[in-house]
Write a protein that holds these residues in place. Sequence first.
Motif, PDB file in Angstrom:
ATOM      1  N   ALA A  80       0.678  -1.155   0.230  1.00  0.00           N
ATOM      2  CA  ALA A  80      -0.107   0.097  -0.104  1.00  0.00           C
ATOM      3  C   ALA A  80       0.845   1.184  -0.209  1.00  0.00           C
ATOM      4  O   ALA A  80       0.635   2.170  -0.803  1.00  0.00           O
ATOM      5  CB  ALA A  80      -0.707   0.167   1.293  1.00  0.00           C
ATOM      6  N   SER A  81       1.908   1.322   0.843  1.00  0.00           N
ATOM      7  CA  SER A  81       2.837   2.691   0.835  1.00  0.00           C
ATOM      8  C   SER A  81       4.234   1.960   1.245  1.00  0.00           C
ATOM      9  O   SER A  81       4.467   0.899   1.645  1.00  0.00           O
ATOM     10  CB  SER A  81       2.160   3.591   2.014  1.00  0.00           C
ATOM     11  N   ARG A  82       4.984   3.109   1.283  1.00  0.00           N
ATOM     12  CA  ARG A  82       6.585   2.985   1.744  1.00  0.00           C
ATOM     13  C   ARG A  82       6.246   2.630   3.266  1.00  0.00           C
ATOM     14  O   ARG A  82       7.088   1.612   3.792  1.00  0.00           O
ATOM     15  CB  ARG A  82       7.281   4.305   1.501  1.00  0.00           C
ATOM     16  N   GLN A  83       5.304   3.208   3.971  1.00  0.00           N
ATOM     17  CA  GLN A  83       5.462   2.976   5.307  1.00  0.00           C
ATOM     18  C   GLN A  83       4.749   1.557   5.610  1.00  0.00           C
ATOM     19  O   GLN A  83       5.397   0.661   6.569  1.00  0.00           O
ATOM     20  CB  GLN A  83       4.395   3.848   6.128  1.00  0.00           C
ATOM     21  N   GLY A  84       3.972   1.024   4.732  1.00  0.00           N
ATOM     22  CA  GLY A  84       3.722  -0.374   5.056  1.00  0.00           C
ATOM     23  C   GLY A  84       4.635  -1.411   4.397  1.00  0.00           C
ATOM     24  O   GLY A  84       4.714  -2.542   4.997  1.00  0.00           O
ATOM     25  N   LEU A  85       5.574  -1.107   3.359  1.00  0.00           N
ATOM     26  CA  LEU A  85       6.602  -1.594   2.998  1.00  0.00           C
ATOM     27  C   LEU A  85       7.679  -1.937   4.198  1.00  0.00           C
ATOM     28  O   LEU A  85       8.102  -3.019   4.501  1.00  0.00           O
ATOM     29  CB  LEU A  85       7.397  -1.147   1.828  1.00  0.00           C
ATOM     30  N   ALA A  86       8.093  -0.565   5.011  1.00  0.00           N
ATOM     31  CA  ALA A  86       8.905  -0.581   6.161  1.00  0.00           C
ATOM     32  C   ALA A  86       8.190  -1.356   7.371  1.00  0.00           C
ATOM     33  O   ALA A  86       9.050  -2.157   7.765  1.00  0.00           O
ATOM     34  CB  ALA A  86       9.219   0.623   6.712  1.00  0.00           C
ATOM     35  N   ALA A  87       6.998  -1.472   7.483  1.00  0.00           N
ATOM     36  CA  ALA A  87       6.292  -2.080   8.533  1.00  0.00           C
ATOM     37  C   ALA A  87       6.471  -3.679   8.311  1.00  0.00           C
ATOM     38  O   ALA A  87       6.752  -4.415   9.278  1.00  0.00           O
ATOM     39  CB  ALA A  87       4.837  -1.772   8.547  1.00  0.00           C
ATOM     40  N   SER A 135      20.284   2.620   8.362  1.00  0.00           N
ATOM     41  CA  SER A 135      19.454   3.661   7.788  1.00  0.00           C
ATOM     42  C   SER A 135      19.006   4.517   9.068  1.00  0.00           C
ATOM     43  O   SER A 135      18.773   5.970   8.950  1.00  0.00           O
ATOM     44  CB  SER A 135      18.452   3.542   6.911  1.00  0.00           C
ATOM     45  N   LEU A 136      18.256   3.657   9.935  1.00  0.00           N
ATOM     46  CA  LEU A 136      17.514   4.563  10.923  1.00  0.00           C
ATOM     47  C   LEU A 136      18.460   5.692  11.808  1.00  0.00           C
ATOM     48  O   LEU A 136      18.182   6.465  12.187  1.00  0.00           O
ATOM     49  CB  LEU A 136      16.528   3.431  11.817  1.00  0.00           C
ATOM     50  N   LEU A 137      19.427   4.677  12.191  1.00  0.00           N
ATOM     51  CA  LEU A 137      20.470   5.333  12.957  1.00  0.00           C
ATOM     52  C   LEU A 137      21.436   6.389  12.457  1.00  0.00           C
ATOM     53  O   LEU A 137      22.096   7.039  13.170  1.00  0.00           O
ATOM     54  CB  LEU A 137      21.476   4.249  13.792  1.00  0.00           C
ATOM     55  N   ALA A 141      16.889  12.390  10.880  1.00  0.00           N
ATOM     56  CA  ALA A 141      15.998  11.844  11.533  1.00  0.00           C
ATOM     57  C   ALA A 141      14.927  11.076  10.664  1.00  0.00           C
ATOM     58  O   ALA A 141      14.550  11.752   9.569  1.00  0.00           O
ATOM     59  CB  ALA A 141      15.475  12.667  12.474  1.00  0.00           C
ATOM     60  N   LYS A 142      14.653   9.780  10.864  1.00  0.00           N
ATOM     61  CA  LYS A 142      13.451   9.254  10.222  1.00  0.00           C
ATOM     62  C   LYS A 142      12.353   8.747  11.084  1.00  0.00           C
ATOM     63  O   LYS A 142      12.268   7.695  11.449  1.00  0.00           O
ATOM     64  CB  LYS A 142      14.270   8.021   9.531  1.00  0.00           C
ATOM     65  N   PRO A 143      11.567   9.799  11.304  1.00  0.00           N
ATOM     66  CA  PRO A 143      10.501   9.570  12.331  1.00  0.00           C
ATOM     67  C   PRO A 143       9.527   8.459  11.812  1.00  0.00           C
ATOM     68  O   PRO A 143       8.935   7.874  12.442  1.00  0.00           O
ATOM     69  CB  PRO A 143       9.600  10.845  12.479  1.00  0.00           C
ATOM     70  N   ASP A 144       9.313   8.242  10.579  1.00  0.00           N
ATOM     71  CA  ASP A 144       8.383   7.266  10.155  1.00  0.00           C
ATOM     72  C   ASP A 144       8.932   5.682  10.549  1.00  0.00           C
ATOM     73  O   ASP A 144       8.181   4.841  10.908  1.00  0.00           O
ATOM     74  CB  ASP A 144       8.418   7.203   8.472  1.00  0.00           C
ATOM     75  N   LEU A 145      10.318   5.637  10.561  1.00  0.00           N
ATOM     76  CA  LEU A 145      10.945   4.420  10.966  1.00  0.00           C
ATOM     77  C   LEU A 145      10.860   4.293  12.385  1.00  0.00           C
ATOM     78  O   LEU A 145      10.594   3.243  13.088  1.00  0.00           O
ATOM     79  CB  LEU A 145      12.369   4.164  10.309  1.00  0.00           C
TER      80      LEU A 145
END
Length: 230
Positions: A80-87, A135-137, A141-145
């Motif tokens: 559905a989205s990049r956030q869904g992919l990361a999830a 990548s998160l660290l 800053a990556k608030p989505d991750l």
Amino acid sequence: MRPARAGATLAGMSDLSARAVTSPAGAPVPYALASKQLLRNSLLDGMRQLLRTRDWSAVTMADVAAASGVSRQTVYNEFASRQGLAAAYALRLTDRFVDQVTEAILAHERDARVALAEGFSGFFVTAADDPLIQSLLTGQAKPDLLRLITTDAEPLITTASARIVDLLQTSWVRADEVAAVRIARAIVRMALSYVSMPPETDRDVADDLAEIFGPVVDAAAGGGRRESTG
């Protein structure tokens, strides 16, 4: 504002993972389920490879599609989205933590401290090498991750805890349900807390955690044995 489909996508992955875990040993896997899992793993592997050479902020759904040899629409249909992919990626990483704990518990019967030290240690090594966590660290800053392992982490906690509860009840530990739930959720929450703030390099944090949780697991196992013989 949270992406509307991220939670739903992760919940769907949780349900898929749970069904795969609870399938009877040797039972044939339905084709639709097997093909869906194969596709998801292929897409997540493609994403992982991309993250080896670029930051998460530079990874697009089209990039993942190209890396996996499918259409961009296929990626959107799955996540559905990049956030869904990361999830979904985060859920798979959490499942691997449970796999490590499971293997360690089964390999070290009646030695919870050693088993947990091995499980936590393996997870820390895996997490440190994971490109999405790297990548998160790093960089901006990556608030989505970050949300995936903090405010939006309940699906991860629920799915991983359910598997560990089953492990604690069916393995040599034989903990009762109340103790198993309490221990499982604490272990998963503790593991996730170290994703955004990696363990200190001047101590063996895995061993420290095992010293804390080991006696708790031993006590739960002792209680289960007393109940079964009472």
